[in-house]
Design a protein around this motif. Structure first.
Motif, short mmCIF file in Angstrom:
data_model
loop_
_atom_site.label_atom_id
_atom_site.label_comp_id
_atom_site.label_asym_id
_atom_site.label_seq_id
_atom_site.Cartn_x
_atom_site.Cartn_y
_atom_site.Cartn_z
N ASP A 69 0.91 -1.31 0.03
CA ASP A 69 -0.11 0.00 -0.06
C ASP A 69 0.85 1.34 -0.06
O ASP A 69 1.21 1.66 0.99
N GLN A 71 0.17 4.28 -0.75
CA GLN A 71 -0.73 5.44 -0.11
C GLN A 71 -0.12 5.47 1.26
O GLN A 71 0.42 6.34 2.07
N GLN A 81 -4.48 -0.41 -6.00
CA GLN A 81 -3.70 -1.68 -5.73
C GLN A 81 -3.98 -2.40 -6.83
O GLN A 81 -5.21 -2.71 -7.36
N ARG B 119 8.40 -3.27 3.31
CA ARG B 119 7.28 -2.24 3.86
C ARG B 119 8.36 -1.23 4.36
O ARG B 119 8.37 0.10 4.13
#
Lengths: 171, 234
Positions: A69, A71, A81, B119
């Motif tokens: 993600d 964002q 996505q 991430r």
């Protein structure tokens, strides 16, 4: 936080592979004396040190970026996505196949729980290196690996953990 | 046949425990030291039950005093064969007992979560984020583009793991009398054995909990001990 009751510590490593690394790889040895026959242990080493820095790994990471993600990651305007690309899925499961193949060999050798032990007492597992152990016990013949394969009854921690990791990558 | 578990000082109170193959353990004198042994059949196999018995014997002995652990699967023909097998090592055993005196081993294995690590690196690297965004916008199906994107991301994740490993080793090394690390292979970030004084274990617990919070979701910790100093007797 009371450190006395720290819950994150166990008396022994939680995975069987790590316990075995401790008691089979570390510790004092008696040179040139009887040593238990450890057919199949070599596979553990492969499992622990398998090299995954490969094109498959790169493709897996590339695929994973699609699930990210952006964002949330950037706190700026993100992009929709895109989930589930057939080609990438194929590459990903190829990687997983190679990994769990090794894990299967390992869990095959160790078998499930205690009830499995009788089955393990076949000829190949007997202590072959006896007296003046000139043969290196940690070099079992490759041919025995296949015969060790057996469906896992699900109590091998190493395998479970690997599968869990893969699942997380997929989700 | 005699299964050999560990070396203790002669003043060790002993450890009568159930050992490998259900045999009762006893201590046999070796010069001014003692050897923990038990009788076993000729076929000594690496069964789960027997490996656990080996660990239990040594853990029990450790609670009663210093012990130098043998690897699983060591055996000699009988008590008469013990001196010939071990006498030459007595000076080294004495030295090790002195060096390790009163200390225990703790182990920590840190394994990363690839996705969470990714991430983290992408969140902290604006350039990499733009590369990922561009790839996504183009929807490139070119295999070489995919490979080079993946190589860049996985390289950044590996670098993060290396930095995490340095952090872990520096932090824990300061609490230990000795540290032994094995070269990690992804997704293992660090695999560490620490030799510590038992009174410092609470400090170590706290340090590891702190590290765990610091690394968050991107790594899982497998922390164990106290155990006999397997990694410090070689």
């Amino acid at each position: 936080m009371t450190v006395q009751s720290y819950a994150g510590r166990a008396p022994r490593p939680s995975s069987l592979a790590d316990v075995l690394e401790l008691v089979l790889d570390k510790g004092l040895v008696i040179d040139a004396y009887v040593r238990v026959s450890l057919v199949g242990i070599e596979l553990l080493t492969i499992d622990a040190r398998i090299v995954v820095a490969s094109v498959d790994t790169y493709l897996r990471f590339a695929e994973a970026t699609n699930r990210l993600d952006l964002q949330a990651a950037s706190n700026s305007e993100g992009l929709p996505q895109l989930i589930g690309d057939i080609t990438e899925k194929g590459a990903s499961s190829k990687t997983r196949g190679a990994l769990s193949g090794v894990a299967e060999e390992v869990s095959g050798w160790f078998g499930g729980g205690d009830g499995d032990e009788e089955k393990e007492a076949d000829g190949q597992r007997r202590s072959g290196e006896r007296q003046n152990g000139e043969r290196r016990p940690r070099r079992p013949a490759k041919a025995t690996a296949g015969s060790r394969r057996r469906s896992s009854s699900g109590s091998d921690n190493g395998r479970r953990r690997r599968e869990r990791n893969d699942d997380e990558d997929e989700s | 046949m005699l299964c050999v578990y560990g070396i203790v000082r002669s003043d060790h109170p002993g450890a009568s425990t159930v050992g490998v193959q259900g045999g009762q353990t006893r201590i046999v004198a070796l010069a001014d030291l003692g050897v923990i042994v038990s009788d076993v059949d000729d076929e000594l196999l690496a069964r789960r039950r027997d490996i656990e018995a080996h660990l239990t014997v040594l853990e029990t002995a450790m609670r009663n005093g210093d012990v130098l652990p043998f690897r699983f699967g060591m055996a000699v023909a009988d008590e008469q064969a013990l001196p010939a097998a071990l006498e030459g090592s007595v000076p080294r055993f004495r030295q090790l007992l002195d060096e390790l005196s009163g200390r225990v081993q703790m182990t920590l294995k840190v394994v990363r979560d690839d996705f969470e690590s990714m991430r983290t690196v992408i969140a902290g690297d604006a350039r990499l984020r733009r590369v990922v965004e561009r790839e996504r916008t183009r929807g490139s199906a070119d295999i070489n583009d995919r490979i080079s994107l993946g190589a860049e991301v996985s390289g950044a994740v590996d670098q993060l793991s290396e930095r995490d490993a340095e952090l872990i080793i520096a932090r824990l090394g300061s609490l230990a009398d000795a540290i032994s690390t094995s070269p990690p292979t992804p997704p293992v970030v660090a695999s560490v054995a620490l030799l510590v004084q038992p009174q410092r274990v609470p400090e170590l617990d706290a340090a590891i909990e702190e590290l765990q919070q610091q690394l968050g979701m991107r790594a899982s910790f497998d922390y164990a001990g106290p155990m006999p100093p397997y990694s410090f007797v070689a």
